[in-house]
Design a protein around this motif. Structure first.
Motif, PDB file in Angstrom:
ATOM      1  N   THR A   1       6.023  -5.964  -5.562  1.00 54.32           N
ATOM      2  CA  THR A   1       7.084  -5.911  -4.560  1.00 54.32           C
ATOM      3  C   THR A   1       8.413  -5.607  -5.234  1.00 54.32           C
ATOM      4  OG1 THR A   1       5.931  -7.534  -3.185  1.00 54.32           O
ATOM      5  CG2 THR A   1       8.274  -7.177  -2.736  1.00 54.32           C
ATOM      6  N   PRO A   2       9.095  -4.528  -4.833  1.00 53.24           N
ATOM      7  CA  PRO A   2      10.350  -4.152  -5.494  1.00 53.24           C
ATOM      8  C   PRO A   2      11.412  -5.239  -5.329  1.00 53.24           C
ATOM      9  CG  PRO A   2       9.540  -2.372  -4.097  1.00 53.24           C
ATOM     10  CD  PRO A   2       8.731  -3.587  -3.768  1.00 53.24           C
TER      11      PRO A   2
ATOM     12  N   ARG B  89      10.275   5.025  -1.622  1.00 53.90           N
ATOM     13  CA  ARG B  89      10.444   3.607  -1.961  1.00 53.90           C
ATOM     14  C   ARG B  89      10.455   2.791  -0.681  1.00 53.90           C
ATOM     15  NH1 ARG B  89      14.716  -0.058  -3.922  1.00 53.90           N
ATOM     16  NH2 ARG B  89      13.881  -1.239  -5.683  1.00 53.90           N
TER      17      ARG B  89
ATOM     18  N   GLU C  44       1.960  -1.279  -6.105  1.00 53.64           N
ATOM     19  CA  GLU C  44       3.046  -1.688  -6.983  1.00 53.64           C
ATOM     20  C   GLU C  44       3.455  -3.124  -6.686  1.00 53.64           C
ATOM     21  OE1 GLU C  44       6.630   0.521  -6.330  1.00 53.64           O
ATOM     22  OE2 GLU C  44       6.619   0.188  -4.178  1.00 53.64           O
TER      23      GLU C  44
ATOM     24  N   ALA D  87       5.937  -3.135  -0.799  1.00 54.16           N
ATOM     25  CA  ALA D  87       5.273  -2.506  -1.951  1.00 54.16           C
ATOM     26  C   ALA D  87       4.408  -1.342  -1.474  1.00 54.16           C
ATOM     27  CB  ALA D  87       4.412  -3.532  -2.686  1.00 54.16           C
TER      28      ALA D  87
ATOM     29  N   ARG E 262       3.750  -3.560 -13.517  1.00 56.62           N
ATOM     30  CA  ARG E 262       4.272  -2.743 -12.430  1.00 56.62           C
ATOM     31  C   ARG E 262       3.232  -2.398 -11.376  1.00 56.62           C
ATOM     32  NH1 ARG E 262       6.400   2.315 -15.197  1.00 56.62           N
ATOM     33  NH2 ARG E 262       6.715   2.921 -13.031  1.00 56.62           N
TER      34      ARG E 262
END
Length: 217
Positions: free
Chosen positions: A48-49, A208, A46, A99, A23
């Motif tokens: 990349t979501p 986010r 983080e 991210a 993560r």
């Protein structure tokens, strides 16, 4: 929070053994503080979501919420619920979120290029503001610390969204002294970042997708 890896061992979020479940990516590089005194800066970024599904579009195309949505997020095409058509990922995936990245610099008088590169486009940069502009270059060299003005300038040059000043001397903990440091940092930054002062145990929430103050205005 620890996460169990495929080998059954508990792993930290940045452990490379987590593979695709990793993560966080933590990187470090050396800073220039004082001769013989080694200090480092760090970035925490983080992964990349994953892109979310536009449920309204997917439903209109004949695909109600189901495990098929997970396949679409992974880039796989899936059949419609009635089996008469196919839904492609790009038809229903929302825009990719950036991210989030945090950069923390410990004691230093200069940020060498490797560490500066890691800080680029950070959502939050924590930078020392031990000295003021009046202290001058000589004090920066002798004491191995930096100024609030340089903190603001560096954060702006690196495209950081928020610059949090820290490492204040005991004489600079009054409200007037902090306001002076903030003003210096803002002058150096030239309105390219948000400038704040930090304190022990302070928490900063990064939304986010990261900060985007341009769109907010």
């Amino acid at each position: 929070m620890l996460k169990k890896g495929e080998d059954g061992f508990n792993r930290l979020p940045n452990d490379v053994n987590l593979g695709k479940n990793r993560r966080l990516i933590i990187k470090a590089a050396e800073l220039d503080h004082l001769g013989g005194v080694q200090t480092f800066g760090y970035t925490v970024e983080e992964q990349t979501p994953p892109r979310n599904i536009d449920a309204k579009k997917a439903t209109a195309l004949g695909l109600k919420p189901s495990k098929k949505y997970s396949l679409l997020k992974m880039g796989e095409s899936v059949p419609t619920d009635d089996g008469t058509g196919v839904v492609e990922p790009e038809q229903v995936l929302l825009e990719e979120l950036r991210a989030r990245k945090l950069a923390v610099l410990s004691d230093h008088r200069r940020v060498p290029p490797p560490m500066a590169g890691l800080c680029r486009n950070a959502d939050l940069l924590v930078h020392e503001a031990t000295l003021t502009k009046e202290d001058g270059v000589d004090k920066i060299k002798i004491r191995g610390h930096n100024t609030a003005e340089n903190a603001g300038m560096f954060g702006g040059d690196m495209g950081c969204e928020v610059v949090a000043l820290n490492h204040f001397v005991s004489a600079a903990v009054s409200e007037d002294a902090i306001e002076t440091l903030l003003a210096e940092a803002r002058r150096g930054n030239r309105n390219r970042s948000q400038i704040i002062s930090s304190y022990d145990f302070m928490e900063v929430w990064i939304p986010r997708g990261g900060f985007n103050f341009d769109s907010a205005s």
